[in-house]
Design a protein around this motif. Structure first.
Motif, PDB file in Angstrom:
ATOM      1  N   ALA A  12       0.945  -1.148   0.226  1.00 42.59           N
ATOM      2  CA  ALA A  12       0.131  -0.057   0.064  1.00 42.59           C
ATOM      3  C   ALA A  12       0.700   1.241  -0.152  1.00 42.59           C
ATOM      4  O   ALA A  12       1.700   1.251   0.699  1.00 42.59           O
ATOM      5  N   LYS A  15      -1.984   3.914   3.275  1.00 37.48           N
ATOM      6  CA  LYS A  15      -2.214   2.648   4.123  1.00 37.48           C
ATOM      7  C   LYS A  15      -3.633   2.541   4.663  1.00 37.48           C
ATOM      8  O   LYS A  15      -4.188   3.545   5.061  1.00 37.48           O
ATOM      9  N   TYR A  16      -4.125   1.225   4.706  1.00 36.86           N
ATOM     10  CA  TYR A  16      -5.372   0.960   5.514  1.00 36.86           C
ATOM     11  C   TYR A  16      -4.834   0.788   6.945  1.00 36.86           C
ATOM     12  O   TYR A  16      -3.999  -0.076   7.338  1.00 36.86           O
ATOM     13  N   MET A  17      -5.245   1.538   8.057  1.00 32.49           N
ATOM     14  CA  MET A  17      -5.063   1.579   9.117  1.00 32.49           C
ATOM     15  C   MET A  17      -6.128   1.904   9.947  1.00 32.49           C
ATOM     16  O   MET A  17      -6.626   3.119   9.984  1.00 32.49           O
ATOM     17  N   SER A 143      -8.238 -11.284   5.973  1.00 31.54           N
ATOM     18  CA  SER A 143      -7.131 -10.618   5.772  1.00 31.54           C
ATOM     19  C   SER A 143      -7.567  -8.901   5.200  1.00 31.54           C
ATOM     20  O   SER A 143      -7.741  -9.387   3.873  1.00 31.54           O
ATOM     21  N   GLY A 144      -7.792  -7.962   5.709  1.00 27.95           N
ATOM     22  CA  GLY A 144      -8.242  -6.963   4.974  1.00 27.95           C
ATOM     23  C   GLY A 144      -7.454  -6.578   3.693  1.00 27.95           C
ATOM     24  O   GLY A 144      -8.088  -6.568   2.683  1.00 27.95           O
ATOM     25  N   SER A 145      -6.238  -6.574   3.961  1.00 33.62           N
ATOM     26  CA  SER A 145      -5.213  -5.897   2.873  1.00 33.62           C
ATOM     27  C   SER A 145      -5.475  -6.935   1.662  1.00 33.62           C
ATOM     28  O   SER A 145      -4.932  -6.600   0.503  1.00 33.62           O
ATOM     29  N   ARG A 148      -7.322  -6.104  -1.718  1.00 33.94           N
ATOM     30  CA  ARG A 148      -6.474  -5.375  -3.158  1.00 33.94           C
ATOM     31  C   ARG A 148      -5.769  -6.210  -3.918  1.00 33.94           C
ATOM     32  O   ARG A 148      -5.531  -5.878  -5.133  1.00 33.94           O
ATOM     33  N   SER A 188      -0.528  -6.688  13.328  1.00 28.36           N
ATOM     34  CA  SER A 188      -1.392  -5.609  12.515  1.00 28.36           C
ATOM     35  C   SER A 188      -2.653  -5.528  13.392  1.00 28.36           C
ATOM     36  O   SER A 188      -3.249  -4.529  13.190  1.00 28.36           O
ATOM     37  N   HIS A 192      -4.269  -1.891  14.409  1.00 26.03           N
ATOM     38  CA  HIS A 192      -5.683  -1.601  13.747  1.00 26.03           C
ATOM     39  C   HIS A 192      -6.446  -1.144  15.209  1.00 26.03           C
ATOM     40  O   HIS A 192      -7.155   0.055  15.279  1.00 26.03           O
ATOM     41  N   MET A 238       0.881   7.080   9.392  1.00 24.29           N
ATOM     42  CA  MET A 238       0.415   5.835   9.973  1.00 24.29           C
ATOM     43  C   MET A 238       1.455   5.526  11.056  1.00 24.29           C
ATOM     44  O   MET A 238       0.878   5.327  12.255  1.00 24.29           O
ATOM     45  N   ASP A 279       5.340  -0.695   6.211  1.00 26.84           N
ATOM     46  CA  ASP A 279       4.096  -1.310   6.505  1.00 26.84           C
ATOM     47  C   ASP A 279       4.156  -1.276   7.904  1.00 26.84           C
ATOM     48  O   ASP A 279       4.911  -0.471   8.798  1.00 26.84           O
ATOM     49  N   ALA A 280       3.607  -2.211   8.562  1.00 25.39           N
ATOM     50  CA  ALA A 280       3.464  -2.218  10.031  1.00 25.39           C
ATOM     51  C   ALA A 280       4.622  -3.078  10.475  1.00 25.39           C
ATOM     52  O   ALA A 280       4.657  -4.247  10.727  1.00 25.39           O
TER      53      ALA A 280
HETATM   54  O1  PMV Z   1      -4.667  -6.861   6.222  1.00 28.18           O
HETATM   55  P1  PMV Z   1      -3.990  -6.441   7.610  1.00 28.18           P
HETATM   56  O2  PMV Z   1      -5.102  -6.544   8.743  1.00 28.18           O
HETATM   57  O3  PMV Z   1      -2.836  -7.319   8.044  1.00 28.18           O
HETATM   58  O4  PMV Z   1      -3.340  -4.912   7.727  1.00 28.18           O
HETATM   59  C1  PMV Z   1      -2.253  -4.552   7.108  1.00 28.18           C
HETATM   60  C2  PMV Z   1      -2.115  -2.976   7.053  1.00 28.18           C
HETATM   61  C3  PMV Z   1      -1.014  -2.455   6.499  1.00 28.18           C
HETATM   62  O5  PMV Z   1      -0.033  -3.508   5.700  1.00 28.18           O
HETATM   63  C4  PMV Z   1      -0.001  -1.893   7.509  1.00 28.18           C
HETATM   64  C5  PMV Z   1      -1.128  -1.384   5.529  1.00 28.18           C
HETATM   65  C6  PMV Z   1      -1.845  -1.868   4.265  1.00 28.18           C
HETATM   66  O6  PMV Z   1      -2.828  -0.911   3.657  1.00 28.18           O
HETATM   67  O7  PMV Z   1      -1.424  -2.815   3.591  1.00 28.18           O
END
Ligand code: PMV
Length: 312
Positions: A12, A15-17, A143-145, A148, A188, A192, A238, A279-280
Protein backbone atom coordinates in the motif's frame (compact mmCIF):
# COMPACT_ATOMS: atom_id res chain seq x y z
CA UNK A 1 -9.82 -34.40 -5.68
CA UNK A 2 -7.35 -31.52 -5.80
CA UNK A 3 -7.52 -27.82 -6.64
CA UNK A 4 -4.82 -25.16 -6.65
CA UNK A 5 -4.52 -21.40 -7.12
CA UNK A 6 -2.00 -18.62 -6.74
CA UNK A 7 -2.38 -15.00 -5.71
CA UNK A 8 0.01 -12.05 -5.49
CA UNK A 9 1.02 -9.79 -2.63
CA UNK A 10 0.53 -6.03 -2.65
CA UNK A 11 2.11 -2.97 -1.07
CA UNK A 12 0.00 0.00 0.00
CA UNK A 13 1.15 3.54 -0.81
CA UNK A 14 -1.79 5.03 1.09
CA UNK A 15 -2.22 2.73 4.05
CA UNK A 16 -5.21 0.94 5.50
CA UNK A 17 -5.02 1.47 9.26
CA UNK A 18 -7.95 1.27 11.65
CA UNK A 19 -11.21 -0.61 11.21
CA UNK A 20 -14.74 0.71 11.21
CA UNK A 21 -15.99 -2.84 11.71
CA UNK A 22 -13.52 -5.45 12.91
CA UNK A 23 -15.83 -8.40 12.33
CA UNK A 24 -16.42 -7.56 8.68
CA UNK A 25 -12.99 -5.94 8.26
CA UNK A 26 -14.39 -2.66 6.98
CA UNK A 27 -11.59 -0.07 7.01
CA UNK A 28 -11.89 3.41 8.50
CA UNK A 29 -10.11 4.88 5.50
CA UNK A 30 -9.60 4.13 1.83
CA UNK A 31 -6.24 2.74 0.69
CA UNK A 32 -4.30 2.51 -2.56
CA UNK A 33 -1.84 -0.26 -3.40
CA UNK A 34 0.44 -1.62 -6.08
CA UNK A 35 0.11 -5.37 -6.71
CA UNK A 36 3.38 -7.31 -6.57
CA UNK A 37 2.66 -9.88 -9.24
CA UNK A 38 6.03 -11.61 -8.92
CA UNK A 39 5.54 -12.38 -5.21
CA UNK A 40 2.88 -15.06 -4.94
CA UNK A 41 1.46 -17.61 -2.56
CA UNK A 42 0.23 -20.93 -3.94
CA UNK A 43 -2.47 -22.87 -2.12
CA UNK A 44 -3.48 -26.43 -2.88
CA UNK A 45 -6.57 -28.15 -1.50
CA UNK A 46 -7.06 -31.87 -1.36
CA UNK A 47 -10.49 -33.15 -0.48
CA UNK A 48 -10.43 -36.35 1.53
CA UNK A 49 -13.81 -37.76 2.67
CA UNK A 50 -11.99 -39.85 5.32
CA UNK A 51 -10.51 -36.87 7.19
CA UNK A 52 -12.12 -35.84 10.46
CA UNK A 53 -10.64 -32.32 10.46
CA UNK A 54 -8.87 -29.89 8.13
CA UNK A 55 -5.10 -29.88 8.30
CA UNK A 56 -2.40 -27.57 7.04
CA UNK A 57 0.86 -28.66 5.38
CA UNK A 58 3.64 -26.54 3.91
CA UNK A 59 4.44 -26.39 0.24
CA UNK A 60 8.00 -25.15 -0.29
CA UNK A 61 9.48 -22.15 1.55
CA UNK A 62 6.77 -21.57 4.08
CA UNK A 63 6.63 -22.24 7.74
CA UNK A 64 3.42 -20.94 9.21
CA UNK A 65 3.48 -20.43 12.96
CA UNK A 66 0.80 -22.31 14.93
CA UNK A 67 -1.04 -18.96 15.28
CA UNK A 68 -0.73 -18.41 11.51
CA UNK A 69 -2.06 -21.88 10.73
CA UNK A 70 -4.96 -21.35 13.07
CA UNK A 71 -5.92 -18.05 11.42
CA UNK A 72 -5.57 -19.56 7.96
CA UNK A 73 -7.74 -22.59 8.78
CA UNK A 74 -10.29 -20.39 10.57
CA UNK A 75 -10.77 -18.46 7.33
CA UNK A 76 -11.14 -21.73 5.44
CA UNK A 77 -13.78 -22.77 7.98
CA UNK A 78 -15.61 -19.49 7.35
CA UNK A 79 -15.60 -20.19 3.60
CA UNK A 80 -16.90 -23.74 4.10
CA UNK A 81 -19.72 -22.34 6.21
CA UNK A 82 -20.47 -19.76 3.49
CA UNK A 83 -20.90 -22.63 1.02
CA UNK A 84 -22.58 -24.82 3.65
CA UNK A 85 -20.07 -27.64 3.12
CA UNK A 86 -18.99 -29.98 5.93
CA UNK A 87 -16.22 -32.15 4.45
CA UNK A 88 -12.52 -31.88 5.32
CA UNK A 89 -9.39 -31.06 3.34
CA UNK A 90 -5.64 -30.97 3.47
CA UNK A 91 -4.67 -27.34 2.89
CA UNK A 92 -1.14 -26.84 1.55
CA UNK A 93 0.41 -23.43 1.04
CA UNK A 94 3.76 -21.98 0.05
CA UNK A 95 5.30 -18.69 -1.06
CA UNK A 96 7.61 -18.14 -3.99
CA UNK A 97 9.35 -15.51 -1.83
CA UNK A 98 11.41 -16.34 1.23
CA UNK A 99 10.21 -15.03 4.57
CA UNK A 100 13.22 -12.69 4.59
CA UNK A 101 11.83 -10.46 1.80
CA UNK A 102 10.21 -8.27 4.43
CA UNK A 103 6.78 -8.99 3.09
CA UNK A 104 3.97 -10.16 5.26
CA UNK A 105 2.47 -12.99 3.26
CA UNK A 106 -1.05 -12.54 4.62
CA UNK A 107 -2.35 -10.61 1.57
CA UNK A 108 -1.19 -13.21 -0.96
CA UNK A 109 -1.98 -16.23 1.20
CA UNK A 110 -5.54 -15.23 2.09
CA UNK A 111 -6.24 -14.20 -1.51
CA UNK A 112 -4.94 -17.56 -2.80
CA UNK A 113 -6.82 -19.55 -0.15
CA UNK A 114 -10.07 -17.72 -0.89
CA UNK A 115 -9.66 -18.25 -4.64
CA UNK A 116 -8.97 -21.97 -4.44
CA UNK A 117 -11.47 -22.67 -1.67
CA UNK A 118 -14.35 -20.88 -3.40
CA UNK A 119 -13.55 -22.64 -6.67
CA UNK A 120 -13.52 -26.07 -4.96
CA UNK A 121 -16.51 -25.44 -2.73
CA UNK A 122 -18.63 -24.04 -5.59
CA UNK A 123 -17.82 -27.18 -7.56
CA UNK A 124 -18.55 -29.56 -4.67
CA UNK A 125 -21.86 -27.86 -3.85
CA UNK A 126 -22.87 -27.28 -7.51
CA UNK A 127 -23.00 -23.52 -6.85
CA UNK A 128 -22.20 -20.70 -9.23
CA UNK A 129 -18.48 -19.90 -9.47
CA UNK A 130 -17.76 -16.63 -7.61
CA UNK A 131 -16.91 -13.37 -9.40
CA UNK A 132 -13.62 -11.57 -8.70
CA UNK A 133 -15.51 -8.95 -6.67
CA UNK A 134 -17.09 -11.67 -4.55
CA UNK A 135 -13.71 -13.38 -4.04
CA UNK A 136 -12.18 -10.09 -2.96
CA UNK A 137 -14.97 -9.39 -0.47
CA UNK A 138 -14.73 -12.88 1.02
CA UNK A 139 -10.94 -12.66 1.22
CA UNK A 140 -11.24 -9.33 3.06
CA UNK A 141 -12.95 -11.18 5.91
CA UNK A 142 -9.75 -13.20 6.50
CA UNK A 143 -7.22 -10.42 5.93
CA UNK A 144 -8.24 -6.87 5.05
CA UNK A 145 -5.34 -5.97 2.79
CA UNK A 146 -5.75 -9.22 0.79
CA UNK A 147 -8.88 -7.82 -0.91
CA UNK A 148 -6.66 -5.48 -2.96
CA UNK A 149 -4.58 -8.35 -4.37
CA UNK A 150 -7.41 -9.29 -6.76
CA UNK A 151 -6.91 -6.12 -8.79
CA UNK A 152 -3.79 -5.23 -10.69
CA UNK A 153 -1.51 -3.39 -10.98
CA UNK A 154 -3.17 -0.52 -9.06
CA UNK A 155 -5.93 -1.15 -6.59
CA UNK A 156 -8.11 1.11 -4.45
CA UNK A 157 -10.11 -0.25 -1.53
CA UNK A 158 -12.90 1.68 0.09
CA UNK A 159 -15.58 0.26 2.39
CA UNK A 160 -16.59 -3.23 1.30
CA UNK A 161 -15.10 -3.17 -2.14
CA UNK A 162 -11.70 -2.93 -3.79
CA UNK A 163 -11.32 -2.18 -7.50
CA UNK A 164 -8.70 -1.63 -10.18
CA UNK A 165 -7.65 1.92 -10.98
CA UNK A 166 -6.21 2.67 -14.33
CA UNK A 167 -2.90 4.45 -13.78
CA UNK A 168 0.45 4.69 -15.56
CA UNK A 169 3.56 2.97 -14.15
CA UNK A 170 2.29 -0.54 -14.63
CA UNK A 171 5.68 -2.29 -14.35
CA UNK A 172 7.36 -1.00 -11.22
CA UNK A 173 10.30 -2.82 -9.62
CA UNK A 174 10.08 -3.68 -5.95
CA UNK A 175 12.96 -3.90 -3.52
CA UNK A 176 12.96 -4.26 0.25
CA UNK A 177 15.63 -3.25 2.71
CA UNK A 178 15.44 -5.64 5.61
CA UNK A 179 16.04 -3.93 8.92
CA UNK A 180 14.92 -6.78 11.15
CA UNK A 181 13.57 -10.27 10.62
CA UNK A 182 12.31 -10.60 14.16
CA UNK A 183 8.62 -11.36 14.53
CA UNK A 184 6.80 -8.14 15.39
CA UNK A 185 5.72 -7.66 18.97
CA UNK A 186 2.49 -5.89 18.01
CA UNK A 187 0.45 -7.70 15.33
CA UNK A 188 -1.28 -5.66 12.64
CA UNK A 189 -4.68 -6.59 14.13
CA UNK A 190 -3.55 -5.07 17.42
CA UNK A 191 -2.18 -2.02 15.55
CA UNK A 192 -5.62 -1.51 13.91
CA UNK A 193 -7.12 -1.36 17.43
CA UNK A 194 -4.52 0.81 19.11
CA UNK A 195 -4.32 3.57 16.47
CA UNK A 196 -7.85 4.58 17.40
CA UNK A 197 -6.50 5.94 20.68
CA UNK A 198 -3.99 8.25 18.97
CA UNK A 199 -4.92 11.95 18.80
CA UNK A 200 -3.96 11.76 15.11
CA UNK A 201 -6.62 9.16 14.35
CA UNK A 202 -9.06 12.00 14.08
CA UNK A 203 -8.85 13.32 10.55
CA UNK A 204 -7.05 10.20 9.26
CA UNK A 205 -9.95 9.23 7.02
CA UNK A 206 -9.89 12.64 5.30
CA UNK A 207 -6.13 12.75 5.04
CA UNK A 208 -6.07 9.32 3.38
CA UNK A 209 -8.86 10.24 0.94
CA UNK A 210 -7.12 13.46 -0.02
CA UNK A 211 -3.82 11.67 -0.44
CA UNK A 212 -5.39 9.08 -2.72
CA UNK A 213 -6.77 11.87 -4.91
CA UNK A 214 -3.45 13.68 -4.96
CA UNK A 215 -1.45 10.50 -5.58
CA UNK A 216 -3.75 9.42 -8.39
CA UNK A 217 -3.25 12.80 -10.01
CA UNK A 218 0.52 12.71 -9.47
CA UNK A 219 0.76 9.27 -11.10
CA UNK A 220 -1.58 10.28 -13.94
CA UNK A 221 0.53 13.34 -14.71
CA UNK A 222 3.72 11.26 -14.24
CA UNK A 223 4.83 13.55 -11.41
CA UNK A 224 7.09 10.98 -9.73
CA UNK A 225 8.52 13.41 -7.19
CA UNK A 226 5.05 14.34 -5.97
CA UNK A 227 4.15 10.62 -5.79
CA UNK A 228 7.26 10.08 -3.64
CA UNK A 229 6.29 12.93 -1.28
CA UNK A 230 2.72 11.70 -0.84
CA UNK A 231 3.80 8.09 -0.25
CA UNK A 232 6.41 9.28 2.24
CA UNK A 233 3.88 11.44 4.10
CA UNK A 234 1.40 8.59 4.33
CA UNK A 235 3.63 6.02 5.99
CA UNK A 236 4.80 8.70 8.44
CA UNK A 237 1.16 9.49 9.15
CA UNK A 238 0.53 5.82 9.99
CA UNK A 239 3.68 5.41 12.10
CA UNK A 240 2.91 8.62 13.98
CA UNK A 241 -0.42 7.07 15.02
CA UNK A 242 1.42 3.95 16.24
CA UNK A 243 3.85 6.02 18.26
CA UNK A 244 1.23 8.31 19.83
CA UNK A 245 -1.39 5.67 20.73
CA UNK A 246 -2.41 5.47 24.37
CA UNK A 247 -0.29 2.33 24.55
CA UNK A 248 2.38 3.53 22.11
CA UNK A 249 4.44 1.14 20.04
CA UNK A 250 7.22 1.51 17.53
CA UNK A 251 8.25 -0.62 14.57
CA UNK A 252 10.96 1.68 13.22
CA UNK A 253 14.44 0.89 14.46
CA UNK A 254 17.36 3.38 14.60
CA UNK A 255 18.58 1.59 11.44
CA UNK A 256 15.25 2.28 9.70
CA UNK A 257 15.56 5.99 10.44
CA UNK A 258 19.14 6.06 9.24
CA UNK A 259 18.23 4.24 6.03
CA UNK A 260 15.36 6.68 5.44
CA UNK A 261 17.89 9.53 5.68
CA UNK A 262 20.04 7.84 3.01
CA UNK A 263 17.00 7.74 0.73
CA UNK A 264 16.12 11.37 1.45
CA UNK A 265 19.72 12.45 0.76
CA UNK A 266 19.65 10.57 -2.53
CA UNK A 267 16.45 12.34 -3.58
CA UNK A 268 17.94 15.71 -2.51
CA UNK A 269 21.12 15.07 -4.49
CA UNK A 270 19.59 13.78 -7.72
CA UNK A 271 15.98 15.02 -7.66
CA UNK A 272 14.99 11.44 -8.39
CA UNK A 273 14.71 8.15 -6.52
CA UNK A 274 12.30 5.37 -5.61
CA UNK A 275 8.91 5.62 -3.92
CA UNK A 276 9.47 4.72 -0.27
CA UNK A 277 7.09 3.12 2.18
CA UNK A 278 6.95 1.15 5.45
CA UNK A 279 4.20 -1.24 6.49
CA UNK A 280 3.52 -2.20 10.10
CA UNK A 281 7.16 -3.19 10.51
CA UNK A 282 10.73 -1.82 10.34
CA UNK A 283 11.51 -2.86 6.75
CA UNK A 284 11.67 -0.36 3.91
CA UNK A 285 9.82 -1.03 0.67
CA UNK A 286 11.01 0.69 -2.47
CA UNK A 287 9.31 0.98 -5.84
CA UNK A 288 11.40 1.96 -8.85
CA UNK A 289 10.42 2.82 -12.42
CA UNK A 290 11.89 0.40 -14.97
CA UNK A 291 14.27 3.12 -16.23
CA UNK A 292 15.69 3.39 -12.69
CA UNK A 293 16.90 -0.21 -12.75
CA UNK A 294 20.57 0.68 -12.11
CA UNK A 295 19.56 2.77 -9.09
CA UNK A 296 18.49 -0.37 -7.22
CA UNK A 297 22.02 -1.69 -6.74
CA UNK A 298 23.48 1.82 -6.42
CA UNK A 299 21.18 2.63 -3.51
CA UNK A 300 21.64 -0.81 -1.99
CA UNK A 301 25.40 -0.34 -1.85
CA UNK A 302 24.99 3.11 -0.26
CA UNK A 303 22.68 1.47 2.27
CA UNK A 304 25.17 -1.31 3.00
CA UNK A 305 28.24 0.91 3.32
CA UNK A 306 26.60 3.79 5.19
CA UNK A 307 24.74 1.61 7.65
CA UNK A 308 27.90 -0.27 8.55
CA UNK A 309 29.80 2.97 8.87
CA UNK A 310 27.41 5.86 9.59
CA UNK A 311 30.20 8.36 8.84
CA UNK A 312 30.83 7.05 5.29
O1 PMV B 1 -4.43 -6.77 6.32
P1 PMV B 1 -3.94 -6.49 7.67
O2 PMV B 1 -5.04 -6.49 8.68
O3 PMV B 1 -2.74 -7.31 8.07
O4 PMV B 1 -3.45 -4.94 7.70
C1 PMV B 1 -2.22 -4.55 7.18
C2 PMV B 1 -2.18 -3.07 7.02
C3 PMV B 1 -0.88 -2.51 6.48
O5 PMV B 1 -0.10 -3.49 5.85
C4 PMV B 1 -0.04 -1.92 7.61
C5 PMV B 1 -1.18 -1.39 5.50
C6 PMV B 1 -1.86 -1.82 4.23
O6 PMV B 1 -2.71 -1.07 3.77
O7 PMV B 1 -1.51 -2.88 3.68
Amino acid sequence: MKWSAEAPSNIALVKYMGKQDSFLNIPTNASLSYTLNHLVTAVELEYDPNLTDDQWEPLEQLNLSPRGQERFLAHFQFLKKYYDFDGHFIVRSGNNFPMGTGLASSASSFAALTTVACRALAELTSSKQPSVDELSQLSRRGSGSSCRSFYSPWSVWEGEQARTVDLPFTHLLHDCWIMSEREKSVSSSEAHRRVKTSPYFEGRENRATQRIHALTEALQTQNWYRAYQLTWDDFHDMHRMFETALEPFRYRTPGTDQALLILQDYWDEFGDGPLVTLDAGPNIHLLYRPDQHAMISELRSRFQTQLQDPKA
